[in-house]
Motif scaffolding. Structure first.
Motif, PDB file in Angstrom:
ATOM      1  N   PRO A 211       0.810  -1.224   0.000  1.00  0.00           N
ATOM      2  CA  PRO A 211       0.000   0.000   0.000  1.00  0.00           C
ATOM      3  C   PRO A 211       0.844   1.275   0.000  1.00  0.00           C
ATOM      4  O   PRO A 211       2.029   1.242   0.317  1.00  0.00           O
ATOM      5  CB  PRO A 211      -0.791  -0.112   1.304  1.00  0.00           C
ATOM      6  N   VAL A 212       0.196   2.381  -0.369  1.00  0.00           N
ATOM      7  CA  VAL A 212       0.816   3.697  -0.335  1.00  0.00           C
ATOM      8  C   VAL A 212       0.187   4.495   0.795  1.00  0.00           C
ATOM      9  O   VAL A 212      -0.917   4.185   1.259  1.00  0.00           O
ATOM     10  CB  VAL A 212       0.653   4.434  -1.677  1.00  0.00           C
ATOM     11  N   VAL A 213       0.896   5.531   1.248  1.00  0.00           N
ATOM     12  CA  VAL A 213       0.474   6.290   2.428  1.00  0.00           C
ATOM     13  C   VAL A 213       0.528   7.786   2.124  1.00  0.00           C
ATOM     14  O   VAL A 213       1.489   8.268   1.523  1.00  0.00           O
ATOM     15  CB  VAL A 213       1.384   5.982   3.643  1.00  0.00           C
ATOM     16  N   GLU A 214      -0.521   8.512   2.525  1.00  0.00           N
ATOM     17  CA  GLU A 214      -0.537   9.979   2.457  1.00  0.00           C
ATOM     18  C   GLU A 214      -1.173  10.518   3.730  1.00  0.00           C
ATOM     19  O   GLU A 214      -2.032   9.858   4.335  1.00  0.00           O
ATOM     20  CB  GLU A 214      -1.329  10.473   1.242  1.00  0.00           C
ATOM     21  N   THR A 215      -0.743  11.722   4.131  1.00  0.00           N
ATOM     22  CA  THR A 215      -1.307  12.365   5.317  1.00  0.00           C
ATOM     23  C   THR A 215      -2.041  13.633   4.915  1.00  0.00           C
ATOM     24  O   THR A 215      -1.546  14.419   4.102  1.00  0.00           O
ATOM     25  CB  THR A 215      -0.201  12.703   6.331  1.00  0.00           C
ATOM     26  N   HIS A 216      -3.242  13.815   5.495  1.00  0.00           N
ATOM     27  CA  HIS A 216      -4.097  14.952   5.165  1.00  0.00           C
ATOM     28  C   HIS A 216      -4.565  15.618   6.458  1.00  0.00           C
ATOM     29  O   HIS A 216      -5.427  15.076   7.149  1.00  0.00           O
ATOM     30  CB  HIS A 216      -5.325  14.492   4.367  1.00  0.00           C
ATOM     31  N   GLU A 217      -3.984  16.749   6.793  1.00  0.00           N
ATOM     32  CA  GLU A 217      -4.409  17.515   7.972  1.00  0.00           C
ATOM     33  C   GLU A 217      -4.514  16.624   9.208  1.00  0.00           C
ATOM     34  O   GLU A 217      -5.510  16.655   9.940  1.00  0.00           O
ATOM     35  CB  GLU A 217      -5.746  18.208   7.700  1.00  0.00           C
ATOM     36  N   GLY A 218      -3.494  15.828   9.437  1.00  0.00           N
ATOM     37  CA  GLY A 218      -3.456  14.975  10.615  1.00  0.00           C
ATOM     38  C   GLY A 218      -4.090  13.615  10.448  1.00  0.00           C
ATOM     39  O   GLY A 218      -4.014  12.772  11.348  1.00  0.00           O
ATOM     40  N   LEU A 219      -4.728  13.359   9.316  1.00  0.00           N
ATOM     41  CA  LEU A 219      -5.333  12.058   9.038  1.00  0.00           C
ATOM     42  C   LEU A 219      -4.445  11.296   8.066  1.00  0.00           C
ATOM     43  O   LEU A 219      -4.168  11.773   6.953  1.00  0.00           O
ATOM     44  CB  LEU A 219      -6.723  12.243   8.426  1.00  0.00           C
ATOM     45  N   THR A 220      -3.989  10.131   8.453  1.00  0.00           N
ATOM     46  CA  THR A 220      -3.150   9.305   7.594  1.00  0.00           C
ATOM     47  C   THR A 220      -4.012   8.277   6.870  1.00  0.00           C
ATOM     48  O   THR A 220      -4.762   7.535   7.505  1.00  0.00           O
ATOM     49  CB  THR A 220      -2.074   8.568   8.410  1.00  0.00           C
ATOM     50  N   LEU A 221      -3.931   8.267   5.534  1.00  0.00           N
ATOM     51  CA  LEU A 221      -4.665   7.309   4.731  1.00  0.00           C
ATOM     52  C   LEU A 221      -3.700   6.327   4.079  1.00  0.00           C
ATOM     53  O   LEU A 221      -2.657   6.730   3.560  1.00  0.00           O
ATOM     54  CB  LEU A 221      -5.490   8.014   3.645  1.00  0.00           C
ATOM     55  N   VAL A 222      -4.074   5.057   4.104  1.00  0.00           N
ATOM     56  CA  VAL A 222      -3.279   3.985   3.508  1.00  0.00           C
ATOM     57  C   VAL A 222      -4.130   3.313   2.447  1.00  0.00           C
ATOM     58  O   VAL A 222      -5.312   3.045   2.678  1.00  0.00           O
ATOM     59  CB  VAL A 222      -2.834   2.964   4.575  1.00  0.00           C
ATOM     60  N   ALA A 223      -3.545   3.038   1.279  1.00  0.00           N
ATOM     61  CA  ALA A 223      -4.365   2.516   0.184  1.00  0.00           C
ATOM     62  C   ALA A 223      -3.643   1.451  -0.616  1.00  0.00           C
ATOM     63  O   ALA A 223      -2.482   1.609  -0.997  1.00  0.00           O
ATOM     64  CB  ALA A 223      -4.785   3.646  -0.752  1.00  0.00           C
ATOM     65  N   HIS A 224      -4.365   0.362  -0.881  1.00  0.00           N
ATOM     66  CA  HIS A 224      -3.931  -0.633  -1.857  1.00  0.00           C
ATOM     67  C   HIS A 224      -4.392  -0.176  -3.238  1.00  0.00           C
ATOM     68  O   HIS A 224      -5.184   0.761  -3.379  1.00  0.00           O
ATOM     69  CB  HIS A 224      -4.488  -2.004  -1.499  1.00  0.00           C
ATOM     70  N   GLY A 225      -3.901  -0.854  -4.271  1.00  0.00           N
ATOM     71  CA  GLY A 225      -4.132  -0.399  -5.627  1.00  0.00           C
ATOM     72  C   GLY A 225      -5.588  -0.338  -6.031  1.00  0.00           C
ATOM     73  O   GLY A 225      -5.976   0.524  -6.827  1.00  0.00           O
ATOM     74  N   GLY A 226      -6.405  -1.249  -5.504  1.00  0.00           N
ATOM     75  CA  GLY A 226      -7.802  -1.305  -5.906  1.00  0.00           C
ATOM     76  C   GLY A 226      -8.729  -0.416  -5.110  1.00  0.00           C
ATOM     77  O   GLY A 226      -9.941  -0.431  -5.349  1.00  0.00           O
ATOM     78  N   ALA A 227      -8.197   0.361  -4.172  1.00  0.00           N
ATOM     79  CA  ALA A 227      -9.043   1.217  -3.340  1.00  0.00           C
ATOM     80  C   ALA A 227      -9.407   2.497  -4.083  1.00  0.00           C
ATOM     81  O   ALA A 227      -8.538   3.157  -4.657  1.00  0.00           O
ATOM     82  CB  ALA A 227      -8.334   1.558  -2.033  1.00  0.00           C
ATOM     83  N   PHE A 228     -10.672   2.862  -4.055  1.00  0.00           N
ATOM     84  CA  PHE A 228     -11.148   4.066  -4.735  1.00  0.00           C
ATOM     85  C   PHE A 228     -10.410   5.293  -4.213  1.00  0.00           C
ATOM     86  O   PHE A 228     -10.260   5.478  -3.009  1.00  0.00           O
ATOM     87  CB  PHE A 228     -12.650   4.233  -4.520  1.00  0.00           C
ATOM     88  N   ALA A 229      -9.926   6.131  -5.121  1.00  0.00           N
ATOM     89  CA  ALA A 229      -9.231   7.396  -4.833  1.00  0.00           C
ATOM     90  C   ALA A 229      -7.844   7.204  -4.253  1.00  0.00           C
ATOM     91  O   ALA A 229      -7.155   8.178  -3.957  1.00  0.00           O
ATOM     92  CB  ALA A 229     -10.055   8.286  -3.900  1.00  0.00           C
ATOM     93  N   GLY A 230      -7.392   5.966  -4.106  1.00  0.00           N
ATOM     94  CA  GLY A 230      -6.061   5.725  -3.564  1.00  0.00           C
ATOM     95  C   GLY A 230      -5.929   6.307  -2.171  1.00  0.00           C
ATOM     96  O   GLY A 230      -6.870   6.274  -1.367  1.00  0.00           O
ATOM     97  N   ALA A 231      -4.756   6.864  -1.879  1.00  0.00           N
ATOM     98  CA  ALA A 231      -4.528   7.454  -0.559  1.00  0.00           C
ATOM     99  C   ALA A 231      -4.927   8.920  -0.516  1.00  0.00           C
ATOM    100  O   ALA A 231      -4.650   9.608   0.469  1.00  0.00           O
ATOM    101  CB  ALA A 231      -3.049   7.299  -0.176  1.00  0.00           C
ATOM    102  N   ARG A 232      -5.589   9.391  -1.561  1.00  0.00           N
ATOM    103  CA  ARG A 232      -6.099  10.759  -1.549  1.00  0.00           C
ATOM    104  C   ARG A 232      -7.388  10.834  -0.738  1.00  0.00           C
ATOM    105  O   ARG A 232      -8.074   9.834  -0.560  1.00  0.00           O
ATOM    106  CB  ARG A 232      -6.370  11.256  -2.971  1.00  0.00           C
ATOM    107  N   LEU A 233      -7.702  12.029  -0.287  1.00  0.00           N
ATOM    108  CA  LEU A 233      -8.995  12.270   0.355  1.00  0.00           C
ATOM    109  C   LEU A 233      -9.914  12.796  -0.737  1.00  0.00           C
ATOM    110  O   LEU A 233      -9.807  13.951  -1.156  1.00  0.00           O
ATOM    111  CB  LEU A 233      -8.846  13.288   1.487  1.00  0.00           C
ATOM    112  N   ASP A 234     -10.819  11.938  -1.241  1.00  0.00           N
ATOM    113  CA  ASP A 234     -11.607  12.333  -2.402  1.00  0.00           C
ATOM    114  C   ASP A 234     -12.566  13.469  -2.053  1.00  0.00           C
ATOM    115  O   ASP A 234     -12.938  13.665  -0.893  1.00  0.00           O
ATOM    116  CB  ASP A 234     -12.352  11.129  -2.989  1.00  0.00           C
ATOM    117  N   ILE A 235     -12.963  14.205  -3.063  1.00  0.00           N
ATOM    118  CA  ILE A 235     -13.709  15.442  -2.849  1.00  0.00           C
ATOM    119  C   ILE A 235     -15.065  15.200  -2.186  1.00  0.00           C
ATOM    120  O   ILE A 235     -15.514  15.980  -1.355  1.00  0.00           O
ATOM    121  CB  ILE A 235     -13.859  16.210  -4.182  1.00  0.00           C
ATOM    122  N   GLY A 236     -15.738  14.083  -2.532  1.00  0.00           N
ATOM    123  CA  GLY A 236     -17.017  13.791  -1.895  1.00  0.00           C
ATOM    124  C   GLY A 236     -16.871  13.575  -0.398  1.00  0.00           C
ATOM    125  O   GLY A 236     -17.676  14.063   0.405  1.00  0.00           O
ATOM    126  N   THR A 237     -15.820  12.839  -0.001  1.00  0.00           N
ATOM    127  CA  THR A 237     -15.568  12.619   1.419  1.00  0.00           C
ATOM    128  C   THR A 237     -15.254  13.927   2.125  1.00  0.00           C
ATOM    129  O   THR A 237     -15.715  14.170   3.251  1.00  0.00           O
ATOM    130  CB  THR A 237     -14.408  11.626   1.597  1.00  0.00           C
TER     131      THR A 237
END
Length: 420
Positions: A211-237
């Protein structure tokens, strides 16, 4: 070509409609190529077989010990249902999911007295595989993770036969395969489908790319390849998180709640002032909503659930990365089917509007219906959707009184109160 009765396959428990079927020409082409290759079933791995068309056609032709990976819980259940309907009892006996692994990363070959066994993406699925049949995923990141896994764990002489509908295929898919295999050759299109043959796995890096990892304003997101939007925080969320914060602010102004407002949280009390103790993130993706809510509300237990195995694996990593393992549980489930009726205080929902490659509102409707079932009377559904979809009337019909909380040029957030 196999004489397997494809027309008898069903999508159930996934959405079924006249314009949605459980197989396509790509499945049939993949089966035909596999039968020509004459590989033993125990050396075949099937990836992305949506409802069992590939696996069951090979099993009906007499192959045994096939290993299968499906991302979606609906696909796994449909495969089991279709197997019971179309295969002999002897062939189905003993099939199921195989969990666990080996410390050395090498899996035993599957039993050859059963038609197939199901596995997660990893060495148990691919060790010793000489033929991999792949329905090409739409996301290049998902294809990259799959291609890496095949090159990493399958036999050195593995051949990958990948396929898709021509209208959904891209040169980018060939480029991804070319990073992991020496030889990649696209075949001539047939019946609006095309196969791509890849062979000669290249050496892979010491660690997988996901998985890949990104941090957004104190929130860490981890994503495998098949996860929607990856490790980004998608606009709808993002919009739903803003609306939850707005709802909390309104409660503060009304004197209902005394705690400090949090940017990435929600409110801890419903409209009647009863403390919310059970919150469900339905269709959780990488777990952004579930973890944000748990961080803002230490007193709340959150259940995050998704039908995608890639999403579930991502959400579990996100939970660990943010240190909320004691308050967030993640499960692989279809539309909350394992959650007790009338047991939930709040449902958070960012529903999909695609079923595979098709734009279809049925996926969202199933999740609205699931929310109606699991919410207690007076419980709340907070959902975000593309404003053009105009779900408010449907939410009122299925859940109860629905109000708009926030609207942007693209998205609308509503709160629905479960009627008694």
């Amino acid at each position: 070509m196999s004489d397997f009765p494809y027309s008898r396959l069903r999508r159930f428990p996934d959405v079924e409609a006249e314009n949605l079927q459980a197989w396509d020409a790509t499945d049939e082409l993949l089966v035909a190529e596999a039968l020509r290759a004459d590989a033993p079933g125990a050396r075949i791995a099937v990836i992305g077989d949506e409802y069992g068309a590939i696996t069951l056609a090979l099993a009906a032709a007499g192959l045994r010990g096939i290993r299968v990976h499906q991302d979606l819980a609906t696909g796994r259940r449909a495969l089991a249902n279709n197997a019971r309907a179309l295969l002999s009892a002897d062939a189905v006996s003993g099939t199921g999911r195989v969990e666990g692994g080996h410390a050395d990363g090498v899996a035993d070959l599957p039993r050859e007295d059963t038609a197939f066994t199901s596995h997660e993406l990893g060495p148990e699925l691919l060790s010793g595989a000489r033929l991999v049949l792949l329905q090409l995923p739409k996301a290049l990141a998902e294809l990259e993770e799959i291609a890496d896994a095949i090159a990493r764990w399958a036999a050195p002489d593995v051949v990958v036969i990948a396929g898709g509908r021509v209208k959904h295929m891209t040169l980018g898919q060939n480029e991804v395969l070319g990073r992991f295999f020496e030889n990649v050759q696209a075949q001539r299109a047939q019946r609006k489908s095309r196969l791509v043959i890849a062979a000669g796995p290249r050496p892979v890096a010491g660690t997988p790319p996901f998985p890949v990892v990104e941090t957004h304003e104190g929130l860490t997101l981890v994503a495998h390849g098949g996860a929607f939007a990856g490790a980004r925080l998608d606009i709808g969320t993002r919009v739903l998180l803003d609306a939850l914060a707005l709802g909390r602010s309104q409660l503060l102004q009304n004197g209902v709640e005394k705690a400090e407002t949090a940017r990435n949280g929600g409110f801890a009390e419903d409209s009647g002032g009863v403390s919310a103790r059970t919150v469900v993130d339905l269709g959780c993706g990488t777990g952004a909503l579930a973890v944000s809510y748990a961080l803002a509300h230490p007193e709340v237990q959150v259940l995050a659930t998704d039908r995608s195995a890639a999403a579930v694996a991502s959400a579990r990593e996100t939970v660990r990365a943010n240190g909320v393992e004691d308050r967030v549980t993640v499960t692989h489930d279809d539309a909350g089917s394992e959650i007790a009726a009338a047991s939930v205080d709040i449902v958070l929902l960012n529903p999909p509007f695609h079923l595979g490659a098709s734009v279809h509102t049925g996926a969202a409707t199933r999740l609205f219906e699931a929310s109606a079932r699991i919410l207690r009377p007076g419980g709340e559904l907070w959902t975000v959707f593309n404003s053009s979809l105009a779900y408010r009337g449907e939410l009122t019909r299925l859940i109860g009184e629905t109000e708009q909380i926030l609207r942007t040029p693209k998205f609308t957030v509503t709160r629905s109160i479960r009627r008694s």
